[in-house]
Design an enzyme around this catalytic site. Structure first.
Site, PDB file in Angstrom:
ATOM      1  N   TYR A   1     -23.648  -3.114 -63.972  1.00  0.00           N
ATOM      2  CA  TYR A   1     -25.061  -2.944 -63.794  1.00  0.00           C
ATOM      3  C   TYR A   1     -26.126  -4.230 -64.444  1.00  0.00           C
ATOM      4  O   TYR A   1     -25.195  -5.309 -64.550  1.00  0.00           O
ATOM      5  CB  TYR A   1     -25.605  -1.864 -64.877  1.00  0.00           C
ATOM      6  CG  TYR A   1     -25.221  -1.814 -66.308  1.00  0.00           C
ATOM      7  CD1 TYR A   1     -24.589  -2.703 -67.153  1.00  0.00           C
ATOM      8  CD2 TYR A   1     -25.488  -0.415 -66.843  1.00  0.00           C
ATOM      9  CE1 TYR A   1     -24.427  -2.530 -68.234  1.00  0.00           C
ATOM     10  CE2 TYR A   1     -25.072  -0.326 -68.192  1.00  0.00           C
ATOM     11  CZ  TYR A   1     -24.528  -1.335 -68.786  1.00  0.00           C
ATOM     12  OH  TYR A   1     -24.143  -1.292 -70.300  1.00  0.00           O
ATOM     13  N   GLU A   2     -27.315  -4.166 -64.399  1.00  0.00           N
ATOM     14  CA  GLU A   2     -28.125  -5.258 -64.615  1.00  0.00           C
ATOM     15  C   GLU A   2     -27.587  -6.312 -63.867  1.00  0.00           C
ATOM     16  O   GLU A   2     -27.764  -7.659 -64.349  1.00  0.00           O
ATOM     17  CB  GLU A   2     -27.862  -5.568 -65.986  1.00  0.00           C
ATOM     18  CG  GLU A   2     -29.016  -6.497 -66.759  1.00  0.00           C
ATOM     19  CD  GLU A   2     -30.447  -5.712 -66.612  1.00  0.00           C
ATOM     20  OE1 GLU A   2     -31.330  -6.333 -65.993  1.00  0.00           O
ATOM     21  OE2 GLU A   2     -30.561  -4.601 -67.022  1.00  0.00           O
ATOM     22  N   GLY A   3     -27.344  -6.261 -62.545  1.00  0.00           N
ATOM     23  CA  GLY A   3     -26.741  -7.325 -61.503  1.00  0.00           C
ATOM     24  C   GLY A   3     -25.503  -7.488 -62.113  1.00  0.00           C
ATOM     25  O   GLY A   3     -24.952  -8.028 -62.502  1.00  0.00           O
TER      26      GLY A   3
ATOM     27  N   GLN B   1     -25.016 -12.093 -60.226  1.00  0.00           N
ATOM     28  CA  GLN B   1     -25.252 -13.229 -61.321  1.00  0.00           C
ATOM     29  C   GLN B   1     -24.676 -14.534 -60.543  1.00  0.00           C
ATOM     30  O   GLN B   1     -25.303 -15.610 -60.746  1.00  0.00           O
ATOM     31  CB  GLN B   1     -24.374 -12.809 -62.420  1.00  0.00           C
ATOM     32  CG  GLN B   1     -24.879 -11.540 -63.189  1.00  0.00           C
ATOM     33  CD  GLN B   1     -26.243 -11.454 -63.455  1.00  0.00           C
ATOM     34  OE1 GLN B   1     -26.820 -12.400 -64.060  1.00  0.00           O
ATOM     35  NE2 GLN B   1     -26.846 -10.343 -63.630  1.00  0.00           N
TER      36      GLN B   1
END
Lengths: 598, 591
Positions: free
Chosen positions: A439-441, A446
């Site tokens: 999650y969060e990329g 990234q």
């Protein structure tokens, strides 16, 4: 599984000694913030995390969240712990004083986030998600919006969410479908389905404020047609309280591998009243302003699971008796030696320690840069910090969570068969850690951000800014006989990092696929080198304290010893990633997609 | 969703084309009846069976898990019925000794069958796997009476078997175990003690469960030389050989685990349970060791099987999921995004999985053939050489398959993004199920120590020398083969690296006893990567002779292996050469 103990000594070492936050705050003109205040904070945060949150970690995992008819109930004890957290004023640490916050910079609370997260990652996500909502409203909201939402979000009486992902899109937000129709009164009706919404619904706060990405009618296609809206669960009553229920409801919660006590919700918006925040069609840009902070919040998770795996593994390795040391019995009176005498067990422990402490240094450094981005008085300094943070954030997020997962797995492995049994708690640490690279990329996203956006799009400038800092550090300490063997590899890899980047840039000009193909190996390479720099920096500080006779010799010697381990036994992994990058591209791209399986 | 089709084409390619296993089978009387037609037909049937019978129970079995109530264990819905069908169709007899009703299939075929089983349903696969271990051991060491009484029913699947080794305070270090065996006048023994982590220790799928139990006789020497092996049935057979009186052994509880939840992991309490000795007193560990190589390979294959099902599911998902556009321009004009398989990084993940799976499949087949030679060959030199290869390669197969298998299941989950974390999609179960394979049947740290210590340094690198000679001999023999040209240099360099690193390991181990254990895991990994390189080269040479999509895909994946994965070996060598000093210097209290 032993009880979690906040690693206060190491936290103080990084904050006060390595990063010199006293000097940093003085430079920023924050006179009231200093290490004395910070230390008091750390002590209190440790007590809260150890006593209130850690005991709920295992039971929260076993019980999980409950969903019934749109209502989500968190595991036993979560609500009460959150009430204490609010009572203690913890949610307000970084908040704007105008709305009841304490106005402390991010670096002052980063260790608190680590502690609450390590003690109970699932629980810490509820207050954690509010940060994104607060940052968005602080940065882009109108005064009216700020007044309506910030006081309660800052106090923690209300919580927030970020609603981005939809069933068909996660990494590629350009194709999202949720709609926002303007109403006559200036508000909007939001309709659509969002998934994977952490804390989208729960029983710990009286209101939940959703920040939702949606499209206006006739918005341009793709990422340039996305706007941002505030959609509260309960509409405000105009007096700071809650009024009518809004048309947003939780449709179900996910059954997950881990973080089971964190409610991951499907949120259905059915003509829900929402308020535009920021300019039309600039929603993604608005999100980006705090993206680095949000990603840093997830990077902490890597440190948390590495630390927990390390602490658990260490306690067990000192107690569990099996076999004899190869260099002669160490526990002659017992039936066998504690397994910490075995080099392979030490390898696992030291690897975990090196990642936990190295990751901590990297994340705290990013938090320090975050302060400068927000508060530095000098434009150039602010910009420099911004660029450096932009470079280091994807590394911190992806690398630290990847190695955090590795360390969590070492924790299980040290326990042998017991590690696989739920009661011991070590396997939960792996399951909880596993989400952090997704999650969060994802790590892949990234890596593209690092190599594509941060390195290539600046023609390597962002990287050069950092390698220059590393170079200067190496120059300054290269003559120190005690440190020589630690500085030499850092200097060598730092040079090679630049060369490797140039080689990739050349290749990428000829074939744009080269970037995607190289990205994750490049990110991992960058992570190993960045951590090498930080380990050398920590060792240099430790040596300085030893030379100065600062006391606490054991602590500083252990630091230097771990740094040596890192350079000799971990850093060489970078060479494997470099070799992979230098492998050809054809073998990656030529296979017909129908020929992946026969 | 997770999807699985038995990878029959690749299995046949490896078994028939690369290794020509049928020639080996024909050369040995014990396996002479196994022809290529037969093995192909068996693989077909096995594929259908696992796809239709076992795979559909996999997710539900995980969600439901096993139930424990007052000593009774109930397996998840459908397991019992599936096991009945499985046994009735003769799958439980697959590798058994024909003298007692087994089918006598060679290990080189069994490894592929086992892989399918673990891909389709790892929890289920463990019940027959444990019985296999027990029957191998009985067949090798038990008295004729015991064999007659137990083997036929175990092969028929009416009964099942377990291996009871671990106790609460000892797993890796069996020398300190406490279970006791007291002799009775009638030649039997009374066994008392507690065993933990007993897979299939109690369940509802068979009429009787036969435990093979390690225990100490009174006055047995301390340590691992004082351990004997006993057969302890759940029900004592009556005069007709049917389950009679209940014996003093019972499950005390089942474990709550991270994965393999459909497999009952039991605490077994022996309370003066009646048992019979297998083999000689105090030789229990040696008796266990005879089947250890088979069992370790089988558990290694668990990692491989789970890596394969994860790969197939991820490859399917990557072709369907639309997200982002290709870096070189739009590929899916009609859709609002391209399938994620166009992205370089998604391909990197998929190809990594595939290259490791297929390399692993080649090694499992190779070791299976060596096990067959070691057991059945009538040529002494061939048999001895095979035994040495098995000794060297088994710890590598067990640890490398499961470590890379775990990496592979994690990558498969990563391809699914957030959905990979959600249980309904099935990808996270593979990760949880695979995690145990790195731990049990000797942790991978123990496997590495076995390799670097017992198999390499303790004999001065003798096995490695022979293995390197195999590799170099093959490279010379195939110097002019198509398929080898593009990777020959990399292969030779890898073999050189293994040789020089082994020499360095031996040199440093001579100076410092900690060197072996400090380098063992990296050394095993290095050995694994170099061995896969050789096997990939063998597959590439064979594939170059084909003119079809399968052959071309093989060559591409092989090149990917050499260019993108093999470089890891260099990093490992550097870590090993760094020596143990930095690992040992930190005082235990300063961690």
């Amino acid at each position: 599984m032993p009880e979690y103990k906040a690693p206060l000594r190491d936290m103080r070492f990084v904050l006060n000694e390595v990063l010199d936050l006293d000097g940093h705050y003085a430079k920023l003109g924050l006179e009231e913030v200093n290490s004395e205040l910070l230390n008091a904070f750390l002590d209190e945060g440790a007590k809260f995390s150890e006593n209130e949150l850690a005991p709920l970690n295992r039971s929260g995992d076993e019980e999980g969240c409950h969903f019934e008819d749109g209502v989500v109930t968190t595991p036993k004890g979560f609500k009460e712990a959150y009430a204490k957290y609010v009572e203690g004023g913890w949610p307000a640490i970084n908040g704007d004083p105008e709305f009841g916050g304490q106005g402390l910079p991010g670096s002052a609370s980063i260790a608190i986030s680590e502690m609450t997260g390590t003690a109970n990652w699932s629980w810490s996500m509820y207050p954690g998600l509010s940060h994104g909502a607060v940052a968005t409203i602080e940065e882009h909201g109108t005064d009216q919006q700020k007044n309506a939402y910030l006081p309660k979000l800052t106090s923690g009486e209300w919580t927030g969410t970020m609603c981005l992902t939809e069933p068909h899109c996660g990494s590629d937000l350009g194709i999202l479908k949720t709609k926002a129709e303007p109403n006559a009164d200036g508000s909007y009706s939001i309709t659509g389905t969002k998934i994977f919404i952490s804390a989208g619904e729960h029983d710990m706060a009286e209101n939940i404020v959703h920040i939702v990405l949606a499209r206006l009618p006739d918005a341009p296609k793709g990422t340039k047609g996305i706007s941002l809206f505030i959609v509260p669960k309960f509409l405000t009553d105009g007096n700071g309280g809650v009024g009518e229920r809004n048309a947003v409801a939780c449709g179900s919660i996910e059954h997950k591998m881990g973080i089971k006590a964190s409610a991951t919700c499907v949120m259905n918006f059915d003509g829900a009243t929402g308020y535009l925040i920021g300019p039309e069609n600039k929603g993604l840009n608005c999100m980006f302003t705090f993206m680095n902070f949000a990603r840093l919040g997830t990077a902490i998770q890597g440190v948390a699971h590495a630390e927990l795996g390390f602490q658990g593994g260490l306690a067990y390795a000192r107690e569990r008796l099996a076999m004899r040391s190869l260099s002669g019995p160490k526990n002659p009176d017992g039936p066998a030696d504690p397994i910490i005498v075995h080099p392979d067990v030490r390898r696992m422990l030291l690897t975990s320690k090196a990642f936990a402490e190295g990751g901590r240094a990297l994340v705290y450094l990013c938090a320090q840069l975050g302060d400068q981005v927000k508060l530095a008085r000098d434009d150039a300094e602010r910009e420099q910090a911004h660029d450096l943070m932009a470079l280091l954030t994807p590394i911190a997020k992806a690398f630290v969570t990847e190695v955090g997962l590795e360390a969590a797995n070492h924790g299980v492995q040290i326990y042998g068969g017991h590690g696989f049994i739920r009661e011991w708690g070590m396997e939960q640490n792996v399951r909880d850690a596993r989400i952090s690279t997704l999650y969060e990329g994802t790590t892949g996203i990234q890596a593209l951000d690092l190599l594509g956006r941060k390195v290539m799009m600046t023609q390597g400038q962002a990287l050069r800014n950092f390698t220059k800092i590393v170079h200067k550090f190496c120059e300054a300490h290269g003559d120190n006989g005690e440190l020589k063997e630690l500085i030499e590899p850092v200097a060598r890899y730092n040079r090679e990092w630049g060369e490797l980047t140039q080689a990739i840039a050349m290749q990428a000009m000829q074939n744009p696929d080269y970037v995607g193909a190289a990205s994750v190996d490049y990110l991992m390479y960058s992570g190993y080198v960045t951590l090498a720099y930080l380990w050398a920096r920590m060792a240099a500080k430790a040596q300085e304290q030893l030379d100065a006779g600062a006391g606490d010799e054991d602590f500083y010697k252990a630091k230097i010893s771990t740094a040596r381990f890192y350079m000799k036994r971990i850093l060489p992994r970078a060479a494997g990633h470099k070799g992979a990058i230098e492998g050809g591209l054809d073998c990656l791209m030529e296979l017909d997609q129908e020929h992946f399986a026969f | 969703m997770a999807t699985y089709k038995a990878p029959l084409e690749d299995m046949r390619f490896i078994l028939n084309d690369v290794f020509q296993a049928d020639r080996l089978w024909a050369s040995m009387p014990a396996t002479a009846e196994v022809t290529r037609d037969l093995s192909d037909a068996i693989l077909d049937e096995a594929g259908k069976m696992v796809e239709n019978l076992l795979f559909p129970l996999n997710r539900d079995g995980d969600e439901e898990g096993c139930h424990f109530d007052d000593g009774q264990v109930t397996t998840p819905k459908g397991f019992k019925e599936a096991f009945k069908t499985y046994a009735e169709n003769g799958w439980t007899a697959f590798s058994g000794n024909p003298e007692f009703g087994g089918q006598g299939m060679p290990k080189s075929l069994a490894v592929l069958f086992e892989e399918m089983m673990h891909s389709a349903n790892s929890s289920f696969a463990l019940y027959p796997a444990l019985t296999n271990g027990a029957t191998l051991c009985l067949d090798a060491h038990a008295s004729e009476d015991l064999k007659q009484a137990y083997l036929p029913k175990l092969y028929s699947g009416e009964w099942s078997g377990t291996m009871c080794l671990t106790e609460p305070h000892c797993g890796t270090d069996l020398g300190i175990m406490r279970s006791k065996a007291v002799p009775n006048d009638d030649g039997s023994f009374n066994i008392s003690g507690t065993k933990i982590f007993i897979t299939g220790g109690e369940h509802d799928m068979v009429d009787n469960i036969i435990h093979l139990v390690l225990a100490k006789l009174p006055d047995a020497p301390a340590g691992s030389k004082g351990i004997s092996l006993f057969l302890v049935p759940k029900f004592l057979p009556d005069a007709d050989g049917n389950p009679g009186e209940r014996n003093g052994v019972a499950a005390g509880s089942i474990e709550h685990k991270m994965g393999i939840k459909g497999s009952a992991t039991c605490v077994m309490n022996f309370d003066d349970a009646k048992g019979w000795i297998i083999g000689e007193p105090n030789q229990g560990l040696a008796a266990m060791f005879t089947m250890m190589n088979y069992e370790r390979l089988s558990i290694g294959i668990q990692g491989l099987g789970l890596g394969e099902v994860s790969y197939q599911s991820a490859a399917d998902y990557a072709r369907e999921r639309l997200q982002g556009r290709a870096a070189t321009g739009v590929q899916n004009e009609g859709g609002n995004a391209d399938p994620i398989i166009v992205h370089g990084d998604v391909r990197r993940m998929l190809l990594t999985m595939r290259a490791l799976n297929e390399g692993g499949r080649a090694l499992s087949t190779y070791v299976g053939m060596e096990l067959d030679k070691a057991k059945f060959s009538e040529n002494d030199a061939e048999q001895k050489a095979a035994q040495d290869r098995v000794a060297l390669l088994t710890p590598i197969a067990k640890a490398f398959f499961t470590d890379r298998g775990f990496d592979t299941t994690v990558i498969g989950q990563q391809v699914f993004g957030g959905h990979g974390y959600v249980r309904e999609w099935g990808m996270e179960q593979f990760v949880r199920d695979c995690r145990i394979s790195q731990i049990y049947e000797g942790t991978n740290g123990i496997q590495a120590l076995d390799l670097a210590g017992r198999k390499v340094t303790r004999n001065g690198g003798k096995y490695v020398d022979a293995f390197l000679a195999d590799l170099r001999g093959w490279i010379d023999d195939n110097a002019n083969e198509q398929g080898l040209d593009s990777i020959r240099e990399r292969l030779v360099a890898a073999v050189d690296l293994l040789e020089s690193t082994t020499a360095e390991l031996l040199r440093q181990a001579g100076d410092n006893p900690d060197m072996v254990n400090a380098s063992a895991v990296e050394y095993l990994d290095l050995f694994g990567y170099v061995t896969y390189a050789w096997l990939w080269a063998r597959m590439m040479v064979t594939a170059a002779q084909r003119d079809d999509d399968f052959g071309r895909a093989k060559l591409t994946v092989g090149r990917f292996y050499f260019e993108r994965l093999l470089p890891r070996a260099g990093a490992l060598a550097e870590q090993i050469k760094a020596g143990p000093a930095t690992m040992m210097s930190l005082e235990q209290d300063l961690f």
